[in-house]
Design a protein around this motif. Structure first.
Motif, PDB file in Angstrom:
ATOM      1  N   ARG A   6       0.868  -1.182   0.000  1.00  0.00           N
ATOM      2  CA  ARG A   6       0.000   0.000   0.000  1.00  0.00           C
ATOM      3  C   ARG A   6       0.899   1.225   0.000  1.00  0.00           C
ATOM      4  O   ARG A   6       1.769   1.380   0.867  1.00  0.00           O
ATOM      5  CB  ARG A   6      -0.898   0.014   1.234  1.00  0.00           C
ATOM      6  N   GLY A   7       0.741   2.072  -1.027  1.00  0.00           N
ATOM      7  CA  GLY A   7       1.599   3.244  -1.120  1.00  0.00           C
ATOM      8  C   GLY A   7       1.128   4.197  -2.193  1.00  0.00           C
ATOM      9  O   GLY A   7      -0.068   4.273  -2.495  1.00  0.00           O
ATOM     10  N   ILE A   8       2.091   4.901  -2.789  1.00  0.00           N
ATOM     11  CA  ILE A   8       1.799   5.914  -3.805  1.00  0.00           C
ATOM     12  C   ILE A   8       2.335   5.434  -5.153  1.00  0.00           C
ATOM     13  O   ILE A   8       3.467   4.958  -5.242  1.00  0.00           O
ATOM     14  CB  ILE A   8       2.446   7.266  -3.442  1.00  0.00           C
ATOM     15  N   ILE A   9       1.526   5.577  -6.184  1.00  0.00           N
ATOM     16  CA  ILE A   9       1.978   5.209  -7.521  1.00  0.00           C
ATOM     17  C   ILE A   9       3.095   6.159  -7.945  1.00  0.00           C
ATOM     18  O   ILE A   9       2.922   7.377  -7.977  1.00  0.00           O
ATOM     19  CB  ILE A   9       0.827   5.276  -8.546  1.00  0.00           C
ATOM     20  N   ASP A  10       4.247   5.583  -8.273  1.00  0.00           N
ATOM     21  CA  ASP A  10       5.388   6.391  -8.717  1.00  0.00           C
ATOM     22  C   ASP A  10       5.372   6.539 -10.234  1.00  0.00           C
ATOM     23  O   ASP A  10       5.425   7.645 -10.764  1.00  0.00           O
ATOM     24  CB  ASP A  10       6.701   5.742  -8.255  1.00  0.00           C
ATOM     25  N   SER A  11       5.319   5.399 -10.943  1.00  0.00           N
ATOM     26  CA  SER A  11       5.340   5.435 -12.406  1.00  0.00           C
ATOM     27  C   SER A  11       4.905   4.087 -12.959  1.00  0.00           C
ATOM     28  O   SER A  11       4.773   3.102 -12.225  1.00  0.00           O
ATOM     29  CB  SER A  11       6.746   5.779 -12.919  1.00  0.00           C
ATOM     30  N   CYS A  30       2.141  -6.614 -13.509  1.00  0.00           N
ATOM     31  CA  CYS A  30       0.680  -6.733 -13.392  1.00  0.00           C
ATOM     32  C   CYS A  30       0.052  -7.104 -14.727  1.00  0.00           C
ATOM     33  O   CYS A  30       0.636  -6.916 -15.794  1.00  0.00           O
ATOM     34  CB  CYS A  30       0.065  -5.406 -12.933  1.00  0.00           C
ATOM     35  N   SER A  31      -1.182  -7.611 -14.638  1.00  0.00           N
ATOM     36  CA  SER A  31      -1.971  -7.820 -15.858  1.00  0.00           C
ATOM     37  C   SER A  31      -2.393  -6.465 -16.408  1.00  0.00           C
ATOM     38  O   SER A  31      -2.400  -5.453 -15.697  1.00  0.00           O
ATOM     39  CB  SER A  31      -3.213  -8.667 -15.545  1.00  0.00           C
ATOM     40  N   GLY A  32      -2.750  -6.458 -17.687  1.00  0.00           N
ATOM     41  CA  GLY A  32      -3.219  -5.211 -18.286  1.00  0.00           C
ATOM     42  C   GLY A  32      -4.445  -4.659 -17.585  1.00  0.00           C
ATOM     43  O   GLY A  32      -4.602  -3.444 -17.440  1.00  0.00           O
ATOM     44  N   ARG A  33      -5.336  -5.567 -17.137  1.00  0.00           N
ATOM     45  CA  ARG A  33      -6.557  -5.118 -16.458  1.00  0.00           C
ATOM     46  C   ARG A  33      -6.230  -4.432 -15.131  1.00  0.00           C
ATOM     47  O   ARG A  33      -6.847  -3.427 -14.774  1.00  0.00           O
ATOM     48  CB  ARG A  33      -7.494  -6.300 -16.229  1.00  0.00           C
ATOM     49  N   THR A  34      -5.274  -4.978 -14.397  1.00  0.00           N
ATOM     50  CA  THR A  34      -4.897  -4.367 -13.125  1.00  0.00           C
ATOM     51  C   THR A  34      -4.257  -3.004 -13.362  1.00  0.00           C
ATOM     52  O   THR A  34      -4.569  -2.025 -12.659  1.00  0.00           O
ATOM     53  CB  THR A  34      -3.935  -5.277 -12.349  1.00  0.00           C
ATOM     54  N   LEU A  35      -3.372  -2.910 -14.345  1.00  0.00           N
ATOM     55  CA  LEU A  35      -2.723  -1.629 -14.632  1.00  0.00           C
ATOM     56  C   LEU A  35      -3.757  -0.562 -15.002  1.00  0.00           C
ATOM     57  O   LEU A  35      -3.651   0.588 -14.567  1.00  0.00           O
ATOM     58  CB  LEU A  35      -1.711  -1.792 -15.770  1.00  0.00           C
ATOM     59  N   GLN A  36      -4.764  -0.944 -15.775  1.00  0.00           N
ATOM     60  CA  GLN A  36      -5.793   0.010 -16.177  1.00  0.00           C
ATOM     61  C   GLN A  36      -6.649   0.462 -15.005  1.00  0.00           C
ATOM     62  O   GLN A  36      -7.201   1.568 -15.018  1.00  0.00           O
ATOM     63  CB  GLN A  36      -6.680  -0.611 -17.249  1.00  0.00           C
ATOM     64  N   ALA A  37      -6.752  -0.396 -13.990  1.00  0.00           N
ATOM     65  CA  ALA A  37      -7.606  -0.075 -12.844  1.00  0.00           C
ATOM     66  C   ALA A  37      -6.896   0.814 -11.818  1.00  0.00           C
ATOM     67  O   ALA A  37      -7.550   1.411 -10.960  1.00  0.00           O
ATOM     68  CB  ALA A  37      -8.069  -1.357 -12.165  1.00  0.00           C
ATOM     69  N   LEU A  38      -5.579   0.900 -11.912  1.00  0.00           N
ATOM     70  CA  LEU A  38      -4.821   1.684 -10.930  1.00  0.00           C
ATOM     71  C   LEU A  38      -4.905   3.180 -11.243  1.00  0.00           C
ATOM     72  O   LEU A  38      -5.093   3.571 -12.398  1.00  0.00           O
ATOM     73  CB  LEU A  38      -3.360   1.233 -10.921  1.00  0.00           C
ATOM     74  N   PRO A  39      -4.732   4.021 -10.231  1.00  0.00           N
ATOM     75  CA  PRO A  39      -4.827   5.475 -10.440  1.00  0.00           C
ATOM     76  C   PRO A  39      -3.563   6.038 -11.088  1.00  0.00           C
ATOM     77  O   PRO A  39      -2.579   5.313 -11.313  1.00  0.00           O
ATOM     78  CB  PRO A  39      -5.011   6.010  -9.020  1.00  0.00           C
ATOM     79  N   LYS A  40      -3.570   7.313 -11.364  1.00  0.00           N
ATOM     80  CA  LYS A  40      -2.425   7.961 -11.999  1.00  0.00           C
ATOM     81  C   LYS A  40      -1.293   8.165 -10.993  1.00  0.00           C
ATOM     82  O   LYS A  40      -1.512   8.102  -9.766  1.00  0.00           O
ATOM     83  CB  LYS A  40      -2.853   9.301 -12.593  1.00  0.00           C
ATOM     84  N   PRO A  41      -0.065   8.391 -11.479  1.00  0.00           N
ATOM     85  CA  PRO A  41       1.063   8.621 -10.567  1.00  0.00           C
ATOM     86  C   PRO A  41       0.778   9.738  -9.563  1.00  0.00           C
ATOM     87  O   PRO A  41       0.157  10.746  -9.890  1.00  0.00           O
ATOM     88  CB  PRO A  41       2.206   9.010 -11.513  1.00  0.00           C
ATOM     89  N   GLY A  42       1.240   9.495  -8.343  1.00  0.00           N
ATOM     90  CA  GLY A  42       1.036  10.471  -7.278  1.00  0.00           C
ATOM     91  C   GLY A  42      -0.150  10.156  -6.392  1.00  0.00           C
ATOM     92  O   GLY A  42      -0.307  10.758  -5.319  1.00  0.00           O
ATOM     93  N   GLU A  43      -0.992   9.208  -6.816  1.00  0.00           N
ATOM     94  CA  GLU A  43      -2.162   8.845  -6.026  1.00  0.00           C
ATOM     95  C   GLU A  43      -1.928   7.526  -5.276  1.00  0.00           C
ATOM     96  O   GLU A  43      -1.087   6.716  -5.655  1.00  0.00           O
ATOM     97  CB  GLU A  43      -3.392   8.729  -6.927  1.00  0.00           C
ATOM     98  N   ALA A  44      -2.713   7.337  -4.226  1.00  0.00           N
ATOM     99  CA  ALA A  44      -2.561   6.150  -3.378  1.00  0.00           C
ATOM    100  C   ALA A  44      -3.176   4.924  -4.043  1.00  0.00           C
ATOM    101  O   ALA A  44      -4.161   5.013  -4.778  1.00  0.00           O
ATOM    102  CB  ALA A  44      -3.221   6.398  -2.021  1.00  0.00           C
ATOM    103  N   ALA A  45      -2.570   3.778  -3.760  1.00  0.00           N
ATOM    104  CA  ALA A  45      -3.079   2.524  -4.312  1.00  0.00           C
ATOM    105  C   ALA A  45      -2.628   1.366  -3.431  1.00  0.00           C
ATOM    106  O   ALA A  45      -1.701   1.491  -2.628  1.00  0.00           O
ATOM    107  CB  ALA A  45      -2.576   2.322  -5.738  1.00  0.00           C
ATOM    108  N   ALA A  46      -3.316   0.247  -3.587  1.00  0.00           N
ATOM    109  CA  ALA A  46      -2.946  -0.971  -2.858  1.00  0.00           C
ATOM    110  C   ALA A  46      -2.981  -2.145  -3.825  1.00  0.00           C
ATOM    111  O   ALA A  46      -3.850  -2.210  -4.707  1.00  0.00           O
ATOM    112  CB  ALA A  46      -3.895  -1.211  -1.687  1.00  0.00           C
ATOM    113  N   LEU A  47      -2.060  -3.071  -3.670  1.00  0.00           N
ATOM    114  CA  LEU A  47      -1.989  -4.250  -4.525  1.00  0.00           C
ATOM    115  C   LEU A  47      -1.809  -5.503  -3.682  1.00  0.00           C
ATOM    116  O   LEU A  47      -1.021  -5.511  -2.729  1.00  0.00           O
ATOM    117  CB  LEU A  47      -0.799  -4.146  -5.494  1.00  0.00           C
TER     118      LEU A  47
END
Length: 205
Positions: A6-11, A30-47
């Protein structure tokens, strides 16, 4: 072992994301579907994370859900399926649709995945049909009818109705699902004509 990040998307890369956790950048493939579901860089996400350890490498694979990670693990148990093919399958299918394709033994659907031929698709179906997580939204009646057809025990009217629908241009799996639904409302010893009529009405919904 790392099970979750759990952290911040860097790139992003073509098939990976770098997620910053407390100043440390973790590369997760990641799979293409997971990458598409993640937010843009700078936003929080969990995997959800699968730590892949080999003698010459350690890789992290990231998933949008624990269910997707479980499918990744199951796919890797199939001979001939490596990490790239497993991610390609999960990029092609939502997990529910993959479960449905396996439940219905829809080999043709699975071969839509780049790098998966007919023989490998057949092996995936054979190896996972009894091990897969819950079969998504597939009606148990459809699975039962498909099994009866494979074992040559399906009622003759049902077989004839499915054949007629396929001749009309419907896919085998679609026809089987519609006839299975028709059989639930047609009563005992239904006639082929009645099943076809009810199945067409089902598909028109």
């Amino acid at each position: 072992m790392i099970g979750k990040l759990r952290g911040i998307i860097d790139s992003y890369g073509d098939d990976f994301v770098i997620i910053d956790v407390g100043g440390v950048g973790y590369v997760a493939f990641c799979s293409g579907r997971t990458l598409q579901a993640l937010p843009k860089p700078g936003e929080a996400a969990a995997l959800a994370i699968e730590t892949y350890v080999r003698e010459d490498q350690i890789k992290l694979f990231g998933f949008a859900s624990d269910t997707e990670r479980e499918w990744f693990r199951l796919l890797l148990n199939v001979q001939g399926v490596g990490t790239k093919v497993a991610l390609a399958i999960l990029s092609t299918f939502k997990v529910g649709d993959l479960a449905s394709a396996i439940a219905l033994k829809d080999v043709a659907a699975i071969t839509r995945t780049p790098g998966v031929g007919k023989k490998l698709a057949e092996r995936i179906v054979l190896d996972l049909k009894d091990k897969a997580p819950a079969f998504g939204s597939v009606d148990p009646a459809v699975i039962k009818l498909q099994g009866e057809m494979d074992a040559n025990r399906a009622p003759a009217p049902a077989i004839d109705a499915i054949s007629a629908l396929v001749n009309l241009g419907y896919q085998q799996v679609q026809a089987s699902a519609a006839v299975a639904a028709a059989m639930k409302v047609a009563g005992e010893a239904p006639r082929t004509e009645a099943l076809i009529r009810l199945a067409l009405k089902e598909m028109a919904r």
